[in-house]
Design a protein around this motif. Sequence first.
Motif, PDB file in Angstrom:
ATOM      1  N   LEU A 404       6.025  -0.322  16.794  1.00 38.90           N
ATOM      2  CA  LEU A 404       5.007   0.526  16.744  1.00 38.90           C
ATOM      3  C   LEU A 404       4.435   1.098  15.182  1.00 38.90           C
ATOM      4  CD1 LEU A 404       3.166   2.355  18.371  1.00 38.90           C
ATOM      5  CD2 LEU A 404       4.878   4.358  18.098  1.00 38.90           C
ATOM      6  N   ASP A 405       3.298   0.506  14.797  1.00 43.76           N
ATOM      7  CA  ASP A 405       3.004   0.690  13.554  1.00 43.76           C
ATOM      8  C   ASP A 405       2.359   2.062  13.253  1.00 43.76           C
ATOM      9  OD1 ASP A 405       3.697  -1.803  12.675  1.00 43.76           O
ATOM     10  OD2 ASP A 405       1.643  -2.787  13.361  1.00 43.76           O
ATOM     11  N   THR A 406       1.524   2.389  14.416  1.00 43.88           N
ATOM     12  CA  THR A 406       0.741   3.901  14.319  1.00 43.88           C
ATOM     13  C   THR A 406       0.210   4.201  15.602  1.00 43.88           C
ATOM     14  OG1 THR A 406      -0.756   5.054  12.892  1.00 43.88           O
ATOM     15  CG2 THR A 406      -1.454   2.867  13.603  1.00 43.88           C
ATOM     16  N   PHE A 407       0.169   5.668  15.650  1.00 43.59           N
ATOM     17  CA  PHE A 407      -0.555   6.098  16.848  1.00 43.59           C
ATOM     18  C   PHE A 407      -1.038   7.496  16.387  1.00 43.59           C
ATOM     19  CE2 PHE A 407       3.304   8.428  16.516  1.00 43.59           C
ATOM     20  CZ  PHE A 407       2.931   9.613  17.168  1.00 43.59           C
ATOM     21  N   TYR A 408      -2.111   7.872  17.333  1.00 47.50           N
ATOM     22  CA  TYR A 408      -2.757   9.144  17.028  1.00 47.50           C
ATOM     23  C   TYR A 408      -3.685   9.458  18.383  1.00 47.50           C
ATOM     24  CZ  TYR A 408      -6.679   5.958  15.940  1.00 47.50           C
ATOM     25  OH  TYR A 408      -7.680   4.837  15.770  1.00 47.50           O
ATOM     26  N   PRO A 409      -3.820  10.830  18.655  1.00 47.59           N
ATOM     27  CA  PRO A 409      -4.690  11.311  19.591  1.00 47.59           C
ATOM     28  C   PRO A 409      -5.988  10.911  19.311  1.00 47.59           C
ATOM     29  CG  PRO A 409      -3.399  13.357  18.695  1.00 47.59           C
ATOM     30  CD  PRO A 409      -3.197  11.726  17.666  1.00 47.59           C
ATOM     31  N   GLY A 410      -6.829  10.381  20.310  1.00 45.85           N
ATOM     32  CA  GLY A 410      -8.215   9.676  20.034  1.00 45.85           C
ATOM     33  C   GLY A 410      -8.663   8.180  20.401  1.00 45.85           C
ATOM     34  N   ARG A 411      -9.792   8.191  19.867  1.00 44.72           N
ATOM     35  CA  ARG A 411     -10.280   6.762  20.160  1.00 44.72           C
ATOM     36  C   ARG A 411      -9.626   5.641  18.880  1.00 44.72           C
ATOM     37  NH1 ARG A 411     -13.378   5.879  24.750  1.00 44.72           N
ATOM     38  NH2 ARG A 411     -14.346   7.584  25.811  1.00 44.72           N
ATOM     39  N   PRO A 412      -9.909   4.581  19.036  1.00 44.49           N
ATOM     40  CA  PRO A 412      -9.562   3.666  17.861  1.00 44.49           C
ATOM     41  C   PRO A 412     -10.097   3.832  16.636  1.00 44.49           C
ATOM     42  CG  PRO A 412      -9.635   2.567  20.221  1.00 44.49           C
ATOM     43  CD  PRO A 412     -10.328   3.771  20.422  1.00 44.49           C
ATOM     44  N   ALA A 413      -9.564   3.483  15.590  1.00 51.28           N
ATOM     45  CA  ALA A 413     -10.128   3.421  14.513  1.00 51.28           C
ATOM     46  C   ALA A 413      -9.410   2.350  13.462  1.00 51.28           C
ATOM     47  CB  ALA A 413      -9.895   4.680  13.610  1.00 51.28           C
ATOM     48  N   PRO A 414      -9.964   1.575  12.355  1.00 57.17           N
ATOM     49  CA  PRO A 414      -9.200   0.659  11.737  1.00 57.17           C
ATOM     50  C   PRO A 414      -8.154   1.164  10.868  1.00 57.17           C
ATOM     51  CG  PRO A 414     -11.435   1.026  10.723  1.00 57.17           C
ATOM     52  CD  PRO A 414     -11.498   1.808  11.999  1.00 57.17           C
ATOM     53  N   ARG A 415      -7.222   0.591  10.247  1.00 55.45           N
ATOM     54  CA  ARG A 415      -6.195   1.126   9.296  1.00 55.45           C
ATOM     55  C   ARG A 415      -7.114   1.778   8.152  1.00 55.45           C
ATOM     56  NH1 ARG A 415      -1.242  -1.094  10.193  1.00 55.45           N
ATOM     57  NH2 ARG A 415      -1.215  -3.003  11.444  1.00 55.45           N
ATOM     58  N   GLU A 416      -6.384   2.694   7.741  1.00 57.78           N
ATOM     59  CA  GLU A 416      -7.009   3.401   6.349  1.00 57.78           C
ATOM     60  C   GLU A 416      -6.950   2.283   5.201  1.00 57.78           C
ATOM     61  OE1 GLU A 416      -6.079   7.758   5.734  1.00 57.78           O
ATOM     62  OE2 GLU A 416      -4.508   7.363   7.302  1.00 57.78           O
ATOM     63  N   ILE A 417      -7.675   2.520   4.447  1.00 52.73           N
ATOM     64  CA  ILE A 417      -7.969   1.566   3.339  1.00 52.73           C
ATOM     65  C   ILE A 417      -6.681   1.479   2.383  1.00 52.73           C
ATOM     66  CG2 ILE A 417     -10.417   1.534   3.642  1.00 52.73           C
ATOM     67  CD1 ILE A 417     -10.690   3.208   1.007  1.00 52.73           C
ATOM     68  N   HIS A 418      -6.041   2.718   2.256  1.00 55.77           N
ATOM     69  CA  HIS A 418      -4.921   2.593   1.232  1.00 55.77           C
ATOM     70  C   HIS A 418      -3.572   2.463   2.138  1.00 55.77           C
ATOM     71  CE1 HIS A 418      -7.860   5.128  -1.133  1.00 55.77           C
ATOM     72  NE2 HIS A 418      -7.402   4.111  -1.770  1.00 55.77           N
ATOM     73  N   ASP A 419      -3.881   2.089   3.541  1.00 57.06           N
ATOM     74  CA  ASP A 419      -2.606   1.808   4.238  1.00 57.06           C
ATOM     75  C   ASP A 419      -1.688   0.571   3.642  1.00 57.06           C
ATOM     76  OD1 ASP A 419      -0.620   0.933   6.144  1.00 57.06           O
ATOM     77  OD2 ASP A 419      -1.950   1.878   7.608  1.00 57.06           O
ATOM     78  N   PRO A 420      -0.540   0.704   3.382  1.00 58.70           N
ATOM     79  CA  PRO A 420       0.072  -0.598   2.641  1.00 58.70           C
ATOM     80  C   PRO A 420       0.177  -1.762   3.576  1.00 58.70           C
ATOM     81  CG  PRO A 420       1.717   0.987   3.122  1.00 58.70           C
ATOM     82  CD  PRO A 420       0.351   1.503   3.333  1.00 58.70           C
ATOM     83  N   LEU A 421       0.023  -1.461   5.234  1.00 60.75           N
ATOM     84  CA  LEU A 421       0.113  -2.457   6.013  1.00 60.75           C
ATOM     85  C   LEU A 421      -1.185  -3.350   6.297  1.00 60.75           C
ATOM     86  CD1 LEU A 421       2.309  -0.818   8.628  1.00 60.75           C
ATOM     87  CD2 LEU A 421       3.166  -2.621   6.853  1.00 60.75           C
ATOM     88  N   ILE A 422      -2.393  -2.840   5.485  1.00 59.78           N
ATOM     89  CA  ILE A 422      -3.711  -3.325   5.897  1.00 59.78           C
ATOM     90  C   ILE A 422      -3.655  -4.894   5.104  1.00 59.78           C
ATOM     91  CG2 ILE A 422      -4.824  -2.618   3.827  1.00 59.78           C
ATOM     92  CD1 ILE A 422      -7.200  -2.079   5.553  1.00 59.78           C
ATOM     93  N   SER A 423      -4.505  -5.634   6.087  1.00 61.63           N
ATOM     94  CA  SER A 423      -4.569  -7.072   5.626  1.00 61.63           C
ATOM     95  C   SER A 423      -5.888  -7.182   4.704  1.00 61.63           C
ATOM     96  CB  SER A 423      -4.356  -8.259   6.695  1.00 61.63           C
ATOM     97  OG  SER A 423      -5.405  -7.876   7.488  1.00 61.63           O
ATOM     98  N   GLY A 424      -6.167  -8.316   4.092  1.00 60.85           N
ATOM     99  CA  GLY A 424      -7.244  -8.479   3.420  1.00 60.85           C
ATOM    100  C   GLY A 424      -8.484  -8.743   4.246  1.00 60.85           C
TER     101      GLY A 424
END
Length: 448
Positions: A404-424
């Motif tokens: 499980l990388d992340t979860f949150y209440p609500g609708r989908p959103a992309p990774r935050e831009i400073h997330d270390p797991l974000i890809s190019g």
Amino acid sequence: MNTALPLLILIGRPAAGKSEVIRFLKELPDARRSDEFHIGPFTEIDDFPMIWAWFEEDAILARNGKPRLHTDDEGYFSDNFLWNVLIERLELDYWKLRKEGAESGRTAILEFARGTEHGGFRTAFSRLSRELLSQAAVLYIDVPYEESLRKNRRRFNPDKPHSILEHGLPDEKLERLYKGSDWAELSGSDPAYLPLNGVKVPYAVLRNEDDVTTGGGEPLARRLKETLDLLWSRWQKRPQKGMEGGSSGAASSDPERSGRTVSDGGNPPAAGSRRSADEADPTAEAGRPDTAHGRQSQFRIVAADESHFAAHRSELLIDREEVEAIIRGALSGSRRHGEVRTAVRHVRPVGYSGLRRVRLRDRTSFWAARPKRGILSHLVVAARGKTRWLCFWGSWVDEDTFRLDTFYPGRPAPREIHDPLISGRELKEAVAFWATHAIIVDRRPSEA
């Protein structure tokens, strides 16, 4: 000699060219269409008019102070199961057409688009009976998301939002609903046949990256003829036995083996012959017992970053154990490989939605690090509202472990831009999204 397909299922991304192909076929003489393209005089059954009617009904209800039936205030379905209702409506209309006595040599065309956000093509096909699938061939129009976005913007006519050829979606809605596609996964196991509900259904792909459908004419005719010739050949050679040993052209008498069935050729499935919604629908509401086809699910959920649980604790109305139970329920019965990005609608509120749309260069929003989350986030001070949606991202490490990388209440959103797991690959999308969306906080971090 009949050379026409009885049933063509025409699918692809929005604005991929499906309606343009249908327009081209409509303009052909019957004899040429049947001989060269294997499509007889045809009736189109499209789910867009059904969707538009729901929006019109909800607008009337809201204008008169009544609760909406199908959609929320943001224009999304209030329950993802409604996508499945649409598919079963398509089948219902097909059997009505058959019962009215459509003669041999005619073709029915079922048209729809689906994205992974609401179950994808796999879920859509799971709602169709084996009786229907045994008569079908699938034509997939292949365009990348960027081409779908470009044509969606170009075709939209604000004076005709109800039009098959001129309707469009806002960029944000198109991205959320349709950027993700499971076609490659669905078709990856066989280059000619889709394994659907125990039936091997022939398919072919019309490449349209260069938008040959808009101009039409001979360039489209040549490519479409070549593709439909291939599809016709595969349909003629389709396996006459289902993958489970029964005939693909007749429904099994055993409901447990056959899934949704049709008991006689001209009638839709009887209520007693179809699977329950909980068993058949991967997008059914979470919160039910953790089973997959009657067996206890056996896999571990491991957190890629424990700080996510701490960061979202104040936003949740449920505990960690129930979060994992919802995720486990959503994953039960799914194929245990690859990445999963989805949102699940629970039977009751799971927390407070922490996302708000903001204007570019809006001075009410700001960038700062949230407590217990060591990256910069786009934040805004505002009040949260309750939500029944839980969004989660993760991937299968193996068949026994889901990370499980992340979860949150609500609708989908992309990774935050400073997330270390974000890809190019994800960064461009994330920059565009987080420029106009912010995470809700109670106060600025410096005031905490």
